[in-house]
Each structure stands twice: as structure tokens, then as C-alpha cells.
Design a protein around this motif. Structure first.
Motif, PDB file in Angstrom:
ATOM      1  N   LEU A   1       0.841  -1.208   0.000  1.00  0.00           N
ATOM      2  CA  LEU A   1       0.000   0.000   0.000  1.00  0.00           C
ATOM      3  C   LEU A   1       0.875   1.256   0.000  1.00  0.00           C
ATOM      4  CD1 LEU A   1      -3.138   0.077   0.119  1.00  0.00           C
ATOM      5  CD2 LEU A   1      -2.914   0.724   2.505  1.00  0.00           C
ATOM      6  N   GLU A   2       1.969   1.192   0.748  1.00  0.00           N
ATOM      7  CA  GLU A   2       2.902   2.310   0.812  1.00  0.00           C
ATOM      8  C   GLU A   2       3.470   2.624  -0.579  1.00  0.00           C
ATOM      9  OE1 GLU A   2       6.984   3.395   3.332  1.00  0.00           O
ATOM     10  OE2 GLU A   2       5.963   1.484   3.612  1.00  0.00           O
ATOM     11  N   GLU A   3       3.866   1.583  -1.306  1.00  0.00           N
ATOM     12  CA  GLU A   3       4.394   1.765  -2.667  1.00  0.00           C
ATOM     13  C   GLU A   3       3.328   2.348  -3.588  1.00  0.00           C
ATOM     14  OE1 GLU A   3       6.289  -1.575  -4.512  1.00  0.00           O
ATOM     15  OE2 GLU A   3       7.548  -1.981  -2.789  1.00  0.00           O
ATOM     16  N   ALA A   4       2.095   1.841  -3.460  1.00  0.00           N
ATOM     17  CA  ALA A   4       1.002   2.323  -4.305  1.00  0.00           C
ATOM     18  C   ALA A   4       0.734   3.803  -4.051  1.00  0.00           C
ATOM     19  CB  ALA A   4      -0.264   1.499  -4.049  1.00  0.00           C
TER      20      ALA A   4
ATOM     21  N   ALA B   1      -8.130   7.989  -2.953  1.00  0.00           N
ATOM     22  CA  ALA B   1      -9.220   8.001  -1.972  1.00  0.00           C
ATOM     23  C   ALA B   1      -9.498   6.594  -1.453  1.00  0.00           C
ATOM     24  CB  ALA B   1     -10.479   8.589  -2.609  1.00  0.00           C
ATOM     25  N   GLU B   2      -9.440   5.597  -2.336  1.00  0.00           N
ATOM     26  CA  GLU B   2      -9.723   4.217  -1.925  1.00  0.00           C
ATOM     27  C   GLU B   2      -8.660   3.698  -0.952  1.00  0.00           C
ATOM     28  OE1 GLU B   2      -9.992   2.494  -5.815  1.00  0.00           O
ATOM     29  OE2 GLU B   2     -12.184   2.618  -5.852  1.00  0.00           O
ATOM     30  N   ILE B   3      -7.411   4.112  -1.140  1.00  0.00           N
ATOM     31  CA  ILE B   3      -6.347   3.726  -0.203  1.00  0.00           C
ATOM     32  C   ILE B   3      -6.630   4.305   1.179  1.00  0.00           C
ATOM     33  CG2 ILE B   3      -3.919   4.144   0.378  1.00  0.00           C
ATOM     34  CD1 ILE B   3      -3.235   3.729  -2.567  1.00  0.00           C
ATOM     35  N   LEU B   4      -7.025   5.580   1.222  1.00  0.00           N
ATOM     36  CA  LEU B   4      -7.344   6.217   2.508  1.00  0.00           C
ATOM     37  C   LEU B   4      -8.567   5.561   3.155  1.00  0.00           C
ATOM     38  CD1 LEU B   4      -6.746   9.917   1.474  1.00  0.00           C
ATOM     39  CD2 LEU B   4      -5.389   8.614   3.112  1.00  0.00           C
TER      40      LEU B   4
ATOM     41  N   PRO C   1      -1.970   1.526  12.754  1.00  0.00           N
ATOM     42  CA  PRO C   1      -0.751   1.169  12.013  1.00  0.00           C
ATOM     43  C   PRO C   1      -0.775   1.525  10.537  1.00  0.00           C
ATOM     44  CG  PRO C   1      -2.003  -0.797  12.633  1.00  0.00           C
ATOM     45  CD  PRO C   1      -2.625   0.346  13.350  1.00  0.00           C
ATOM     46  N   MET C   2      -1.915   1.345   9.884  1.00  0.00           N
ATOM     47  CA  MET C   2      -1.968   1.653   8.445  1.00  0.00           C
ATOM     48  C   MET C   2      -1.841   3.156   8.204  1.00  0.00           C
ATOM     49  SD  MET C   2      -2.228  -0.930   6.285  1.00  0.00           S
ATOM     50  CE  MET C   2      -2.493  -2.703   6.383  1.00  0.00           C
ATOM     51  N   LEU C   3      -2.484   3.936   9.046  1.00  0.00           N
ATOM     52  CA  LEU C   3      -2.413   5.391   8.916  1.00  0.00           C
ATOM     53  C   LEU C   3      -0.987   5.876   9.176  1.00  0.00           C
ATOM     54  CD1 LEU C   3      -4.387   7.568   8.138  1.00  0.00           C
ATOM     55  CD2 LEU C   3      -5.036   7.796  10.522  1.00  0.00           C
ATOM     56  N   LYS C   4      -0.338   5.267  10.145  1.00  0.00           N
ATOM     57  CA  LYS C   4       1.056   5.598  10.434  1.00  0.00           C
ATOM     58  C   LYS C   4       1.935   5.276   9.223  1.00  0.00           C
ATOM     59  CE  LYS C   4       4.570   6.586  13.195  1.00  0.00           C
ATOM     60  NZ  LYS C   4       4.824   7.964  13.655  1.00  0.00           N
TER      61      LYS C   4
END
Length: 324
Positions: free
Chosen positions: A100-103, A133-136, A196-199
Motif C-alpha cells: 500500500l505504501e508503494e502504491a 481516496a480508496e487507499i485512505l 498502524p496503516m495510517l502511520k
């Protein structure tokens, strides 16, 4: 009629650019296709990750039995065999955060390049904006679920405590091929975070800005503030919110708005709450508070507890009061 419609009731100078962005139907153009395909390959797995997290039950009982009966080998083995598959599952979630970070960074490269303003990027690259937006949206959903599952950290702590002893007892250590010590350390840091994902996304955005020194900071922060403005207007304007075919899209907009505010707050030196911020924080918080409390409680908590600058002296008192 295009997917992205200019709201003519407000000027950009007064309130920043405001848009209706069709989060439901935006499709990639040829120019977007390559990056869109890369990001889509990641997003396709997001629903399975959420379902896996939702179904996470933990090994609390087995762990308690093993701790209370330290000399009972059968109970020790039962707890270990219960925890190992859960650790593999936790590794899958963590590995997804790296993808997700790479995307996210691929999307930021496209949506902040100096050829166009953030407004023009949204108009030209609506499908990429939708993926951003979908990642967030995924990120806030994941973190909301994770906060309700204390078993995750309990299970992983038991795993870390037990693995050395298991080596001595020659118990099944096949799992170390999957989760070696270095991976376990990184996973431990990841799951120690409340969100964790938001971080992960905050760090990814900060790193993107740091690594692209030739790119003005405003290109990134303006992209985020523009997206926040887009969501706020769509939520507060019945003329636009009524165009959504699903009520779920309203919650989608709320999550995206909160997500970009948090990213902006972490990346901009003065944060999102300062009077000089390009985000109308008072308006964004009001939009959330106008919704049913049970729907927005997690989002308001995210603004309270995962932002960086809320408690700065420069944050207006009325904004702090709104979030109390």
C-alpha cells in the motif's frame, strides 16, 4: 457531463478549489492506465485483508491455559499451534501495508508532478484520485477494526516471548522460515501503533516529500488540501451528495476527508489546524458532527489522536473545543 464538476458557488480564492468528484464511476484514461493497473493490483486484495482482519478471533483462551499451566506440555503445544497460523495472518496484513505504501507513492508522483496544479491533476486524472481516496478509505477501515481487536498484540507478544523457549524444547519452528527475527521486529513496531496503516501512509507521504527535494512541498500539501475541500463540499451540499447511488459513498467521503487531513497535518510544517492552513478545519469538523454520532466517532477520534499538531499553541481554541 464530466465526472468532475466545478462548484460555481464559491471562488477558489475564498475557499479553495471545490469539486464534485465521482468516486463511484471515474475510469482511467490511457495516460493513467499504467499506474492505475499497478495500484489496482494492490487494491484488489484490500477487501480480503479487511475480511481476514474482521474474522480474527485470537488465541486468548489457549494462551491463558498455557500460562496458567506452564508444566503441561499439551497445553503449551496447543497454544503454540493456535498462535502460529495467526502470526502468518498478521504477517500478511503487514506485508500488505508495504504494498500500500508503494502504491500511495506512485499515486503521489502522478498527482503532484509540476506540469499541472492540484486542481488540474484532479480534473485530468480522476481515476487516480479515486484510487488515492480508496487507499485512505481502506486505511481508516483497517485501523478502526484493529483498534477493536486487542487479541492481535496479545497473540504477537506471546509469540515473541515463546519462540526462544520453543527453540530449546525443539518444538515446531517452521514458522521462523515465514517470520524471522527481523520480520518479527518490524511487525512488532507496526502493531504497536494504535493506527498502524495510517502511520504507514503518514510515513510514506513524509518520505515522499523528503526524497523529492526538487518538488515544492506545496505540490503535495495542495494536493491533500484540494482533496479535503472536494470531500467537504460533496458532504455539505445536498445537490452533490444526492448524486451518489449508494449511501456508503457518504461514509467513503468522510473517511477520505479525515485521511487527507491527517496526512496534511503530518507533512505540512505548520499542520492542518493552523490559521494559515489551506484546509477549512472548522468546516470539515462541522460536516462530521452533522452526521450520526455512532458513524463518525472513530473519525473524530482519528483527528484527535493521530494528528500531529492539534495540541499546538497555534491551533485556535474553537477548533480544539469542537474536537473535545
Amino acid at each position: 457531463m464530466g465526472n468532475l464538476l466545478k462548484v460555481l458557488t464559491c471562488t477558489e480564492l475564498e475557499q479553495g478549489p471545490n469539486f464534485f468528484l465521482d468516486f463511484e464511476n471515474a475510469q482511467p484514461t490511457e495516460g493513467e492506465r499504467e499506474v492505475w493497473n499497478q495500484v489496482n493490483a494492490v487494491l484488489q486484495d484490500s477487501e480480503n485483508i479487511l475480511l481476514g482482519l474482521q474474522a480474527y478471533k485470537g488465541a486468548g483462551q489457549e494462551i491463558r491455559d498455557a500460562i496458567q499451566n506452564p508444566s503441561d506440555f499439551t497445553l503449551q503445544e496447543r497454544a503454540w499451534n493456535s498462535v502460529c497460523p495467526l502470526v502468518i495472518k498478521l504477517k500478511r496484513f503487514y506485508s500488505f501495508s508495504l504494498r500500500l505504501e508503494e502504491a500511495l507513492q506512485s499515486l503521489l508522483e502522478c498527482l503532484t508532478c509540476p506540469l499541472f496544479t492540484p486542481t488540474q491533476h484532479l480534473e485530468r486524472e480522476q481515476a487516480l484520485a479515486k484510487q488515492f481516496a480508496e487507499i485512505l478509505h481502506f486505511t481508516l477501515r483497517f485501523d478502526e477494526l484493529k483498534m477493536r481487536i486487542p487479541a492481535i498484540q496479545n497473540d504477537f507478544s506471546y509469540y515473541r516471548r515463546t519462540i526462544s523457549r520453543n527453540r530449546i524444547n525443539n518444538m515446531n519452528l517452521d514458522i521462523e522460515r515465514e517470520v524471522n527475527n527481523e520480520m518479527a521486529n518490524r511487525m512488532s513496531l507496526f502493531y504497536a501503533e494504535a493506527t498502524p496503516m495510517l502511520k504507514t501512509l503518514s510515513n510514506a507521504t513524509t518520505n515522499f516529500v523528503t526524497e523529492n527535494k526538487s518538488l515544492p512541498l506545496e505540490n503535495t500539501t495542495d494536493c491533500l488540501s484540494t482533496m479535503a475541500s472536494v470531500c467537504k463540499v460533496m458532504l455539505e451540499t445536498p445537490e452533490y451528495s444526492s448524486r451518489f447511488s449508494s449511501e456508503d459513498t457518504l461514509l467513503f467521503c468522510m473517511r477520505v476527508m479525515v485521511g487527507v487531513i491527517i496526512l496534511y497535518d503530518h507533512v505540512h510544517p505548520n499542520g492542518a489546524f493552523n490559521k494559515s492552513s489551506k484546509i477549512d478545519m472548522k468546516g470539515c469538523i462541522k460536516v462530521l458532527k452533522d452526521q450520526p454520532a455512532d458513524i463518525v466517532e472513530g473519525l473524530l477520534n482519528a483527528l484527535k489522536f493521530t494528528t500531529k499538531h492539534l495540541n499546538d499553541e497555534s491551533t485556535p481554541k474553537n477548533i480544539r473545543t469542537m474536537l473535545q
